[in-house]
Design a protein around this motif. Structure first.
Motif, PDB file in Angstrom:
ATOM      1  N   GLU A  30      -4.157   7.106  -2.517  1.00 34.97           N
ATOM      2  CA  GLU A  30      -4.371   6.088  -1.485  1.00 34.97           C
ATOM      3  C   GLU A  30      -5.859   5.811  -1.319  1.00 34.97           C
ATOM      4  OE1 GLU A  30      -1.951   6.066   2.222  1.00 34.97           O
ATOM      5  OE2 GLU A  30      -3.890   6.184   3.245  1.00 34.97           O
ATOM      6  N   VAL A  32      -8.621   3.316   0.971  1.00 30.44           N
ATOM      7  CA  VAL A  32      -8.821   2.422   2.110  1.00 30.44           C
ATOM      8  C   VAL A  32     -10.004   1.519   1.787  1.00 30.44           C
ATOM      9  CG1 VAL A  32      -9.345   2.228   4.562  1.00 30.44           C
ATOM     10  CG2 VAL A  32      -7.887   4.095   3.737  1.00 30.44           C
ATOM     11  N   SER A 108      -4.215  -5.755  -0.389  1.00 30.89           N
ATOM     12  CA  SER A 108      -3.469  -4.536  -0.076  1.00 30.89           C
ATOM     13  C   SER A 108      -2.173  -4.478  -0.876  1.00 30.89           C
ATOM     14  CB  SER A 108      -3.168  -4.476   1.424  1.00 30.89           C
ATOM     15  OG  SER A 108      -2.399  -5.596   1.816  1.00 30.89           O
ATOM     16  N   THR A 127      -2.265   3.224  -4.011  1.00 31.38           N
ATOM     17  CA  THR A 127      -1.977   2.335  -2.878  1.00 31.38           C
ATOM     18  C   THR A 127      -3.286   1.967  -2.189  1.00 31.38           C
ATOM     19  OG1 THR A 127       0.206   3.325  -2.511  1.00 31.38           O
ATOM     20  CG2 THR A 127      -0.769   2.080  -0.682  1.00 31.38           C
ATOM     21  N   LYS A 129      -5.025   0.201   0.973  1.00 30.86           N
ATOM     22  CA  LYS A 129      -4.869  -0.265   2.342  1.00 30.86           C
ATOM     23  C   LYS A 129      -6.155  -0.957   2.779  1.00 30.86           C
ATOM     24  CE  LYS A 129      -1.475   3.158   3.881  1.00 30.86           C
ATOM     25  NZ  LYS A 129      -1.143   4.192   4.887  1.00 30.86           N
TER      26      LYS A 129
END
Length: 315
Positions: A30, A32, A108, A127, A129
């Motif tokens: 993940e 950000v 995203s 992923t 975000k």
């Protein structure tokens, strides 16, 4: 021999690339990314053989048909805004990280990196975000000047945040008053949110400060704004006192009463003077009438005098 040959064929069908077990693609699960900035999707190939050569690399985003980046036959094809993180990347470089030049709300999602080498293949998913910080909130009031003697409304606005956050109200520092407010969230064309919260104030409110606080989707505090409500009257001294409005109105009322009183006195004095004059002239008029009547009676007693006066009048 026939059974061994058959077994070899079956294994070849089930495991067409036995070398695949010697390769892994390690990616951060993940990431950000900040809206409007670069985002780095980190992926590294970890082969057993240090002399491994990369033949194919593809980066794809879930829901997008076309690949974002493809390396094949020593050529790299990439969509605008996407490239290898290492500017000098080559097929011996195991760092296959993807760099997104300008992160948007639409960026995203899930990204899959697939790598094929001369010693095996592998893939992994990252992923992304996207977050955007909200602008400092601003409180405005309706009417423009809020007092404690009338109803009013406070409106707190903030822009440019993602994902959808929320606004909370606090009075006199630390007492939450959000339950009396109503918030609306509107998503702009860019995908960012505009938050607006209305707080209704009722007449007689005893609070002197109202604070609007913006929280992001994770519950973190980002920014705040405070409005101070000025009291209508000045502080009471010694238990008694008047506000500024009372101090202005009271002298006006007193002066007006004095003027009205003086006008009333002058009017009464004028009327009494007129009445006194009328009473003083009445006896004089009555006296003249009595004298004239007396003269007429005396003339009637002497008819000859009356005839002489009538003759003089005719001549």
């Amino acid at each position: 021999m026939n059974s061994i040959g058959a077994l070899f064929v079956i294994c070849a069908v089930i495991f067409p690339n036995a070398n695949a077990v010697f390769l892994t693609v390690q990616c951060r699960s993940e990431i950000v990314g900040q809206y409007g900035q670069q985002s780095l999707l980190q992926c590294v190939v970890e082969p057993i053989d240090k002399d491994t050569t990369i033949r194919v690399v593809t980066w794809r985003k879930a829901g997008v048909e076309k690949a974002l980046l493809v390396f094949h036959e020593m050529k790299t094809i990439q969509e605008p805004g996407f490239k290898f993180a290492d500017p000098s990347w080559n097929n011996k470089n195991m760092n296959v990280s993807l760099l997104i030049a300008n992160t948007e709300v639409a960026s995203s999602g899930d990204y899959t990196c697939m790598v094929i080498t001369d010693s095996g293949e592998g893939s992994s998913t990252v992923t992304l975000k996207v977050v955007a910080k909200y602008s400092p909130p601003v409180i405005r009031s309706i009417p423009k000047k809020i007092t404690r003697t009338a109803d009013g409304t406070l409106i707190c606005d903030t822009d440019g945040g993602f994902p959808k956050g929320h606004i909370r109200w606090f009075v006199d520092g630390d007492t939450e008053w959000t339950r009396s407010s109503k918030m609306e969230a509107q998503q702009t064309r860019s995908g960012l949110f505009h938050l607006s919260s209305k707080l209704t104030l009722l007449q007689g409110s005893i609070f002197s400060t109202y604070t609007c606080v913006v929280f992001n989707a994770s519950g973190g505090k980002e920014a705040e704004d405070t409005l101070e409500v000025e009291p209508v009257s000045s502080e009471i001294e010694g238990g008694t006192g008047m506000g500024k409005a009372s101090k202005i109105v009271a002298p006006v009322v007193v002066i007006g009463s004095l003027i009205a009183g003086l006008l009333l006195v002058l009017l009464i004095y004028r009327r009494r003077s007129q009445q006194a004059r009328r009473h003083s002239t009445a006896p004089l008029m009555g006296g003249h009438q009595e004298v004239f009547r007396f003269q007429l009676e005396r003339e009637e007693d002497h008819p000859q005098r009356m005839d002489d006066k009538c003759k003089k009048f005719q001549v």
